[in-house]
Design a protein around this motif. Structure first.
Motif, PDB file in Angstrom:
ATOM      1  N   GLU B  94      47.709  38.920  39.841  1.00 28.59           N
ATOM      2  CA  GLU B  94      46.135  39.336  40.113  1.00 28.59           C
ATOM      3  C   GLU B  94      46.199  40.034  41.228  1.00 28.59           C
ATOM      4  O   GLU B  94      45.006  40.575  41.641  1.00 28.59           O
ATOM      5  N   ILE B  95      47.134  40.482  42.198  1.00 35.19           N
ATOM      6  CA  ILE B  95      47.061  41.033  43.165  1.00 35.19           C
ATOM      7  C   ILE B  95      46.723  42.418  43.060  1.00 35.19           C
ATOM      8  O   ILE B  95      47.890  43.094  41.964  1.00 35.19           O
ATOM      9  N   GLN B  96      45.874  43.115  43.704  1.00 32.51           N
ATOM     10  CA  GLN B  96      45.682  44.488  43.047  1.00 32.51           C
ATOM     11  C   GLN B  96      46.479  45.215  44.156  1.00 32.51           C
ATOM     12  O   GLN B  96      46.943  45.130  45.261  1.00 32.51           O
ATOM     13  N   SER B  97      47.243  46.287  43.356  1.00 25.00           N
ATOM     14  CA  SER B  97      48.100  47.299  44.135  1.00 25.00           C
ATOM     15  C   SER B  97      49.242  46.468  44.927  1.00 25.00           C
ATOM     16  O   SER B  97      49.313  46.483  46.079  1.00 25.00           O
ATOM     17  N   PRO B  98      49.901  45.519  44.146  1.00 22.60           N
ATOM     18  CA  PRO B  98      51.020  44.758  44.925  1.00 22.60           C
ATOM     19  C   PRO B  98      52.148  45.599  45.405  1.00 22.60           C
ATOM     20  O   PRO B  98      52.485  46.779  45.127  1.00 22.60           O
ATOM     21  N   GLY B  99      52.722  44.985  46.826  1.00 26.70           N
ATOM     22  CA  GLY B  99      53.542  45.891  47.503  1.00 26.70           C
ATOM     23  C   GLY B  99      55.113  45.644  46.922  1.00 26.70           C
ATOM     24  O   GLY B  99      55.172  44.763  46.013  1.00 26.70           O
ATOM     25  N   ASP B 160      27.724  37.772  35.243  1.00 28.04           N
ATOM     26  CA  ASP B 160      28.190  37.999  36.659  1.00 28.04           C
ATOM     27  C   ASP B 160      29.603  38.878  36.383  1.00 28.04           C
ATOM     28  O   ASP B 160      30.327  38.821  35.396  1.00 28.04           O
ATOM     29  N   GLY B 161      29.409  40.004  36.991  1.00 21.56           N
ATOM     30  CA  GLY B 161      30.417  41.056  37.057  1.00 21.56           C
ATOM     31  C   GLY B 161      31.856  40.819  37.169  1.00 21.56           C
ATOM     32  O   GLY B 161      32.789  40.997  36.548  1.00 21.56           O
ATOM     33  N   GLU B 162      31.744  39.746  38.477  1.00 19.02           N
ATOM     34  CA  GLU B 162      33.469  39.362  38.647  1.00 19.02           C
ATOM     35  C   GLU B 162      34.108  38.218  37.442  1.00 19.02           C
ATOM     36  O   GLU B 162      35.126  38.592  37.139  1.00 19.02           O
ATOM     37  N   ASN B 163      33.145  37.555  36.834  1.00 18.37           N
ATOM     38  CA  ASN B 163      33.717  36.692  35.663  1.00 18.37           C
ATOM     39  C   ASN B 163      34.068  37.636  34.755  1.00 18.37           C
ATOM     40  O   ASN B 163      35.270  37.464  33.929  1.00 18.37           O
ATOM     41  N   ARG B 164      33.194  38.699  34.399  1.00 15.79           N
ATOM     42  CA  ARG B 164      33.663  39.651  33.216  1.00 15.79           C
ATOM     43  C   ARG B 164      35.138  40.121  33.349  1.00 15.79           C
ATOM     44  O   ARG B 164      36.012  40.486  32.618  1.00 15.79           O
ATOM     45  N   ASN B 165      35.278  40.606  34.848  1.00 16.21           N
ATOM     46  CA  ASN B 165      36.458  41.302  35.264  1.00 16.21           C
ATOM     47  C   ASN B 165      37.501  40.560  34.695  1.00 16.21           C
ATOM     48  O   ASN B 165      38.677  40.887  34.618  1.00 16.21           O
ATOM     49  N   LEU B 166      37.411  38.948  35.484  1.00 15.53           N
ATOM     50  CA  LEU B 166      38.532  38.027  35.509  1.00 15.53           C
ATOM     51  C   LEU B 166      39.000  37.863  33.867  1.00 15.53           C
ATOM     52  O   LEU B 166      40.154  37.790  33.527  1.00 15.53           O
ATOM     53  N   ARG B 173      45.960  40.725  29.650  1.00 17.50           N
ATOM     54  CA  ARG B 173      47.388  40.396  29.795  1.00 17.50           C
ATOM     55  C   ARG B 173      48.008  39.570  28.561  1.00 17.50           C
ATOM     56  O   ARG B 173      48.889  39.513  28.307  1.00 17.50           O
ATOM     57  N   GLN B 174      47.230  38.998  27.878  1.00 17.87           N
ATOM     58  CA  GLN B 174      47.438  38.184  26.681  1.00 17.87           C
ATOM     59  C   GLN B 174      47.752  39.068  25.559  1.00 17.87           C
ATOM     60  O   GLN B 174      48.162  39.007  24.341  1.00 17.87           O
ATOM     61  N   GLY B 175      47.418  40.572  25.568  1.00 17.28           N
ATOM     62  CA  GLY B 175      47.747  41.493  24.701  1.00 17.28           C
ATOM     63  C   GLY B 175      46.488  41.457  24.044  1.00 17.28           C
ATOM     64  O   GLY B 175      46.463  42.305  22.747  1.00 17.28           O
ATOM     65  N   PRO B 255      34.523  26.942  37.189  1.00 18.96           N
ATOM     66  CA  PRO B 255      35.436  28.173  37.038  1.00 18.96           C
ATOM     67  C   PRO B 255      36.676  27.859  36.015  1.00 18.96           C
ATOM     68  O   PRO B 255      37.133  26.664  36.309  1.00 18.96           O
ATOM     69  N   PHE B 256      37.192  28.787  35.144  1.00 18.82           N
ATOM     70  CA  PHE B 256      38.111  28.353  34.075  1.00 18.82           C
ATOM     71  C   PHE B 256      39.426  28.547  34.791  1.00 18.82           C
ATOM     72  O   PHE B 256      39.652  29.301  35.671  1.00 18.82           O
ATOM     73  N   GLU B 257      40.358  27.690  34.321  1.00 18.31           N
ATOM     74  CA  GLU B 257      41.567  27.676  34.727  1.00 18.31           C
ATOM     75  C   GLU B 257      42.338  28.814  33.670  1.00 18.31           C
ATOM     76  O   GLU B 257      42.220  28.594  32.365  1.00 18.31           O
TER      77      GLU B 257
END
Lengths: 258, 528
Positions: B94-99, B160-166, B173-175, B255-257
């Motif tokens: 979930e890390i945005q732009s990972p190093g 909630d925008g953040e929830n929609r995003n998550l 990721r599950q395709g 919040p969902f797992e």
């Protein structure tokens, strides 16, 4: 030796297989050792000589010559049994009509003396010492066929199983009874193969109160062979040949009783 | 002491996971992932100890119950290891732009997951040696990589925008293919445009709330079967119950797992797939029923109708027409088998060409087609979906049906040409013959053959009866006899007939009746 048995073979219409039946019955009797004569009185459309393989161009005299007084009847008789393969004492004489168109036309136009025909038949029986004399008649009823019927000991009436023949046979039969022909047999020819032959035989016998000598089925194979020769000599084991044989045996039995 | 494979693997995993956790802690801010990894290490350590303890008594056979419990005990830490590795991985993903560092950790987690899988396999192999072992159960953990089948269309609804995003990121990721809506109105509109495979629906929303949106989804005929999973806080127990009663398939607390979300989404989709397959089977059953109905509603009555038809030309024509109606064929030709086994056309109908030759008489100029001949020779139906012949009179589709009765004897061949859809603007366009109707058509062919055989038999019986029928018109006979006998010649002949017959024996040369009478052959051929 007694007088020959005269058998007239007649049919109300043409195409019933009259000449064929005559040739086959005559051949069967000859094979049994009988002396048989066959007179072709169907002057308008002679044909029986073809079955016996007789070429009329080689024959000096015919029935027509006799009727015109040009020869004796015996001079017009030809032994055809030997060439047909009949062995032993049996003889088969054919008195052909004429094949020359001019002679046929003339005699049909002028007619002939039926009494002379009658006299001829009798001379023939005596001179050739015949046991049987078959008369292959012209279809229909005219003075000459009436005479043939009148002098017959046995009249064999051929018919096909259709309404026209049923009607016409009724007429001929009544006329023959008036002439007191001693034995009148019916013979049904060209019965469709689908027919129940014994039922047909019973029905015809009942309708005319007459004896039915045989019911022969329509047979393509026979028609093909029959135009080339005498079928019962060519195919003796064929059911149709056996039927002819049986009728011939019954004729022979009657002759010996007579 | 030589360690067995599961023990070695567990040890290796423990060491590597601890090292990774240490690295995460050092880089700072990765406490959650580090804690998850610590749990993986603890599970690995526990498994190692359990295996060692078991190995000590491995020679003793276990009874079935004890073996089952031992297997369960050993599998549990493996499940934990896999589960916590996944959680750690998801958090890092979930890390945005990972190093570079983060990517290296993810690679290591991937490798560790592979090792855990190896450990599972080794463990199962080791356990198989025990008494009463059964075939190994399916993997306790999911295989690495993308989970689930993927490829479903999911509609996620949350204000909630953040929830929609998550939700979007998780499900992608599950395709799956994700569409989001911030309220019930939009959700309903999107769903109606393109029905999704699954809806994730937040309960508490301004405007049209989750409950009402659910109610409307379930009352829409096209959407009623789309599964809906409700998202809500745990304090909304009453609402959840109402939702489940109103047709929601499941519920996920917020919040969902991520793991729970994945599991429930996949489970709902799997149920939908099963449902779809069931409906497919039902459709197949219905098709089979339609075929049976075709027999009952068409083949049987038509067979009866053919059987009742006594007129031969009508029967021949009806055989063609019945089959044409059943298949929608443009053309139909009936051939009967001749005695020499060749085929003789007797009926030909081609509607589009206005051709109708159905008198029942042989159609001499119509030679049998190759398909008809093949059907006659093989005794089997010949179906050609597209002849590829574009010439005007040539048929595009052909069905040649051998007509064999109960005795299997070939009576003829029925050839149908150019099946048509029979509906709409393309009604006249030839299509292939419907394979689903083949069986019914063959049954119809059999009934037609039986009718033909029966008809032929009946005709032969009729002929026999006609042969036996001797009808004589007595009046006509009497008239004809009179014509022949009512004259002097006959009277004289009759009077002397008996004497004539007797004469031959003794007195040849006696005078005959009507000496000198001449006859001409003009009257006497009789009727021909």
């Amino acid at each position: 030796m007694g007088r020959a048995e005269i058998v007239s073979v007649h049919s109300f219409r043409g195409g019933t297989g009259k000449s064929n039946s005559t040739a086959n019955l005559a051949a069967c009797l000859a094979r049994m050792g009988k002396r048989v004569g066959v007179v072709d009185t169907d002057i308008a459309s002679p044909g029986i000589h073809v079955l016996f393989g007789l070429d009329l161009n080689e024959t000096e005299h015919t029935l027509v010559d006799y009727l015109w007084g040009r020869c004796e009847i015996a001079q017009a008789a030809y032994e055809v049994g030997a060439r047909a393969g009949i062995e032993g004492e049996g003889r088969l004489y054919l008195i052909p009509s004429s094949m020359r168109t001019s002679a046929i036309t003339q005699i049909l136009r002028e007619g002939y003396d039926v009494v002379r025909l009658d006299d001829g038949l009798r001379s023939l029986m005596d001179e050739l010492e015949l046991d049987f004399l078959f008369i292959d008649t012209h279809p229909g009823v005219n003075e000459e066929t009436l005479l043939s019927i009148a002098v017959s000991d046995t009249l064999l009436l051929l018919l096909r199983p259709d309404q026209q023949d049923y009607q016409g046979t009724g007429v001929t039969l009544e006329v023959a009874r008036m002439l007191e022909v001693p034995r009148i047999w019916l013979m049904v020819n060209k019965a469709p193969r689908s027919s129940d032959l014994s039922a047909l035989r019973a029905r015809v016998a009942e309708t005319y109160a007459a004896e039915v000598a045989a019911v022969l089925p329509h047979d393509e194979g026979m028609l093909t062979l029959a135009s080339a020769g005498v079928f019962c000599l060519l195919q003796p084991e064929h059911p149709i040949s056996r039927s002819f044989d049986e009728v011939a045996r019954r004729l022979a039995k009657r002759e010996s009783q007579a | 002491m030589i360690r067995s494979a599961p023990e070695q693997l567990a040890r290796e995993i423990e060491v590597r996971v601890r090292a990774l956790a240490t690295a995460l802690r050092k880089s700072g801010g990765r406490e959650q992932s580090a804690a998850d990894l610590a749990k993986v290490a603890a599970a690995a350590s526990r498994l190692g100890e359990m295996w060692q303890a078991r190995a000590g008594g491995a020679s003793e056979a276990l009874d079935e119950e004890a073996a089952r419990k031992a297997r369960h005990d050993l599998r549990t830490p493996v499940s934990h290891m896999m589960g916590y590795l996944e959680l750690a991985e998801e958090t890092l993903q979930e890390i945005q732009s990972p190093g570079v560092e983060v990517k290296a950790w993810l690679v290591e987690i991937g490798r560790l997951r592979a090792r855990v899988d190896e450990l599972r396999v080794a463990l199962e192999a080791g356990m198989r040696a025990w008494a009463h072992e059964r075939p190994s159960s399916p993997p306790a953990s999911r295989p690495p990589g993308r989970r689930g089948r993927g490829g479903a269309r999911v509609l996620a609804v949350d204000d909630d925008g953040e929830n929609r995003n998550l939700l979007r990121r998780h499900l992608e990721r599950q395709g799956h293919e994700i569409e989001t809506a911030e309220g019930g109105e939009l959700a309903l509109r999107l769903a109606r445009e393109t029905p999704p495979d699954l809806v994730l629906l937040d309960v508490m929303m301004p405007g049209l709330d989750g409950y009402e949106t659910l109610r409307r989804l379930k009352s829409d005929e096209r959407l009623a079967r789309v599964p809906v999973i409700m998202l809500s806080g745990l304090d909304h127990a009453e609402t959840i119950v109402r939702c489940l009663e109103a047709g929601a398939d499941d519920h996920i607390p917020k919040p969902f797992e991520p793991a729970i979300l994945s599991a429930r989404v996949e489970s709902a989709l799997e149920r939908k797939r099963l449902g779809d397959r069931e409906r497919e089977h039902l459709a197949q059953l219905l098709a089979a029923k339609r075929r049976a109905d075709a027999f009952i509603d068409y083949v049987v009555p038509m067979g009866a109708r053919l059987a009742a038809q006594t007129d031969t030309p009508t029967l021949l024509r009806e055989i063609v027409e019945v089959a044409r109606r059943f298949t929608g064929a443009d053309g139909g030709t009936l051939y009967l088998r001749r005695e020499d086994a060749s085929l003789q056309a007797v009926v030909q109908v081609v509607e589009s060409r206005g051709l109708d030759r159905s008198s029942g008489d042989p159609i001499e100029d119509l030679a049998p087609s190759p398909s008809a001949q093949l059907a006659a020779r093989s005794g089997r139906s010949q179906r050609i979906d597209d002849t590829g012949d574009a010439s005007v009179d040539a048929p595009r589709s052909i069905f040649a049906l051998p007509l064999r009765g109960v005795d299997d004897e070939l009576r003829g061949v029925l050839e149908l040409t150019d099946a048509r859809a029979g509906e709409g603007a393309d009604a006249a366009t030839p299509v292939a013959f419907d394979p689903a109707r083949e069986t019914a058509l063959e049954a119809l062919g059999r009934l037609a053959a039986v009718a033909l055989a029966r008809n032929a038999h009946e005709q032969s019986l009729r002929r026999r009866i006609a042969d036996l029928e001797v009808q004589i018109d007595e009046g006509a006979r009497a008239r004809e006899v009179a014509v022949i006998t009512d004259n002097d010649y006959f009277r004289e002949l009759r009077a002397k007939a008996t004497r004539l017959r007797a004469r031959g024996r003794s007195q040849p040369g006696q005078p005959s009746p009507s000496a000198g009478a001449k006859t001409k052959d003009e009257v006497d051929d009789g009727p021909r």
